[in-house]
Enzyme design. Structure first.
Site, PDB file in Angstrom:
ATOM      1  N   ASP A 173      27.874  16.132 -11.286  1.00  0.00           N
ATOM      2  CA  ASP A 173      26.937  16.152 -10.161  1.00  0.00           C
ATOM      3  C   ASP A 173      25.660  15.381 -10.410  1.00  0.00           C
ATOM      4  OD1 ASP A 173      26.102  18.440 -11.958  1.00  0.00           O
ATOM      5  OD2 ASP A 173      24.527  18.604 -10.447  1.00  0.00           O
ATOM      6  N   ASP A 231      24.106  15.959 -16.138  1.00  0.00           N
ATOM      7  CA  ASP A 231      24.843  16.780 -17.106  1.00  0.00           C
ATOM      8  C   ASP A 231      26.328  16.464 -17.015  1.00  0.00           C
ATOM      9  OD1 ASP A 231      25.578  17.941 -14.720  1.00  0.00           O
ATOM     10  OD2 ASP A 231      24.373  19.752 -14.997  1.00  0.00           O
ATOM     11  N   TYR A 266      23.297  26.119  -8.633  1.00  0.00           N
ATOM     12  CA  TYR A 266      23.652  25.831  -7.252  1.00  0.00           C
ATOM     13  C   TYR A 266      23.975  27.119  -6.501  1.00  0.00           C
ATOM     14  CZ  TYR A 266      23.647  20.892  -8.376  1.00  0.00           C
ATOM     15  OH  TYR A 266      23.261  19.631  -8.754  1.00  0.00           O
ATOM     16  N   GLU A 278      15.941  12.755 -13.040  1.00  0.00           N
ATOM     17  CA  GLU A 278      17.389  12.974 -13.000  1.00  0.00           C
ATOM     18  C   GLU A 278      17.977  12.498 -11.680  1.00  0.00           C
ATOM     19  OE1 GLU A 278      20.646  16.429 -14.176  1.00  0.00           O
ATOM     20  OE2 GLU A 278      18.604  17.025 -13.654  1.00  0.00           O
TER      21      GLU A 278
END
Length: 507
Positions: free
Chosen positions: A97, A100, A248, A487
């Site tokens: 996603d 990571d 999430y 990120e």
């Protein structure tokens, strides 16, 4: 201390020159917007075509599984080839996603839906990038067909986030647990299941002209998965929450995903049953819907539902309510010149709603505004005493895209590899560690820490990655540990693909 509004009016002015709070807010918003426009005009027009190509290339750097022979992001190699083995299923593939090595299916599905919507809306402007965009969608839909292969079972995540986040290692070297988590009839997850159904339905529209057989398999599976999501209602927070949260969690309930999926199935199948479902449940879920009319992203689909359905109801007065009023409320809550605006903007003009990966907001909401503009054509929206036209929405969406691509106070592109000044040290494991080609030996869990803490630029350029972006004062710290700003994420790029395709054709 809260100052009563009557006192504020007195302090600001008196007599016929009194300025009330609403007027002052409108003036300030317009000033911020015009100031941002002046700053932006100092920078040359961005190359939207180049940005489009790179925004799609980004997805190849996020791929999990066995990479294809035509892989262009060559510093990435095969990874996670045993995903699903702990449950006796094949869950190889899909996307990581963000920075990571996790596969969270809720945001991955939203990414897929938005990629498909981008192609469905703007494929005529994509040129040679269209094929790569469709490959990006199929990389995900092939995976979701695997994740939903067992009736009444939907796999919702692969990987142990705590273990993964405790390590800084290449996906090719992963030795953290790759546990697969599923939602079932007994432990439901309506939000993730319905979003996967929406993704499959949206993608079926994209593939129908060129691969009707594959499109049928997608829409048939979407019907099945939506039926599961609707019949066995419940949040995955309650079933697999310890593993998906706090990363999430679903913070907005699952009713919006059920409506979203039904809307996409209506779009894909044109069956009245889905129109009836949407009409009835937009009323049944009224309180949920009206609590988030200005929200849109991987967790909240409220504004997206209104805009998506608006295409069906424009010009049909009997069906317009509440969809068009909801969509108009969304517009008026976002635009800076609107007196009912609820969104903050940086001094440079960037929409700012969150300190963590804020860039997901300007890309997703601008996509909706652009799409609604194309649907509404000559229709005029009234925000207080201000008229909003198609041109207003397009101009605003362009301002957000231009900011991302370098028209901002730092004169910095927030897309890696675009322009002459862009982030060099993004928070991304694969990009920040030497590639297998450079360093064939395994780099273990903690051995990567030195690269994480290094002040050197990343050895691998993750072209097309759009980072979280600047803070509320337009300042960006190009620092790998600063994940909130540095990120990237797939759901930032997905709606940007559609925006860039449009502005490529309308520079």
């Amino acid at each position: 201390m809260i100052v009563p509004r009557q006192i504020v009016r007195k302090m600001i002015g008196s007599g016929k020159y009194t300025i009330n709070c609403l007027m002052l807010r409108t003036i300030v918003a317009i000033f911020v917007f015009l100031t941002a426009t002046v700053v932006a005009n100092k920078v040359p027009n961005p190359n939207y075509a180049d940005a489009l190509t790179k925004s799609i290339l980004f997805f190849e750097g996020q791929r999990s599984g066995k990479l294809p022979p035509n892989q262009r992001m060559t510093w990435r190699k095969d990874s996670a080839l045993l995903d699903g083995a702990d449950k006796g299923v094949d869950l190889v593939g899909g996307y990581y996603d963000a920075g990571d090595n996790m596969k969270f299916h809720f945001p991955m599905a939203f990414t897929t839906t938005m990629l498909a919507w981008s192609v469905e809306q703007f494929k005529s402007s994509m040129g040679p990038d269209l094929q790569h965009a469709m490959e990006a969608i199929r990389w995900s839909t092939d995976y979701f067909l695997k994740a939903t292969n067992i009736p009444n079972v939907v796999y919702a995540q692969v990987g142990d986030a705590e273990g993964d986040h405790n390590c800084w290692e290449r996906p090719e070297d992963m030795d953290t647990p790759r546990t697969a988590f599923a939602v079932t009839a007994q432990t439901p997850g309506s939000e993730v299941s319905a979003e996967i159904a929406a993704a499959l339905a949206a993608a079926s529209i994209v593939f129908k002209p060129t691969d009707p057989t594959y499109a049928r398999s997608l829409v048939n599976r979407a019907v099945q998965v939506f039926g599961f999501a609707d019949k066995y209602r419940g949040s995955y927070n309650d079933s697999i929450g310890p593993w998906v949260c706090p990363f999430y969690c679903n913070y907005n309930g699952y009713n919006d995903e059920l409506l979203w999926a039904a809307a996409w199935l209506l779009r894909a199948t044109k069956k009245p049953m889905y129109w009836n479902y949407v009409k009835q449940n937009i009323i049944n879920f009224k309180s949920d819907m009206e609590s988030g009319l200005s929200e849109f992203g991987w967790d909240a689909k409220h504004a997206g539902i209104s805009v998506l359905i608006s295409k069906f109801v424009l010009g049909k007065p009997l069906n317009e309510k509440p969809f068009l009023p909801y969509a108009d409320t969304f517009v008026c809550s976002v635009l800076p010149e609107s007196p009912t605006n609820t969104v903050r903007y940086t001094p440079g003009g960037l929409m700012y709603k969150s300190g963590i990966c804020n860039m997901q907001n300007p890309t997703a909401l601008s996509f909706l505004l652009l799409t609604y503009a194309r649907y509404m054509k000559s229709r005029v929206i009234r925000c207080g005493n201000i008229d909003i036209t198609q041109k207003t929405l397009i101009r605003f969406a362009r301002s957000q895209v231009n900011y991302i691509l370098g028209r901002n106070p730092m004169n910095m592109s927030y897309m890696v590899g675009f322009g002459t000044k862009f982030p060099q040290s993004i928070h991304h494991r694969g990009a920040s560690l030497p590639s297998i080609d450079q360093h064939p030996e395994k780099i273990g869990c903690k051995e990567g820490t030195q690269y994480f803490l290094s002040e050197n630029p990343n050895p691998n350029m993750h072209i097309g990655a759009v980072v979280g972006g600047p803070d509320f004062k337009d300042y960006f710290a190009d620092s790998r540990p600063n994940s909130a700003q540095s990120e990237p994420a797939t759901y930032v790029n997905a709606p940007l693909v559609g925006l860039l395709a449009y502005f490529k054709a309308h520079p």
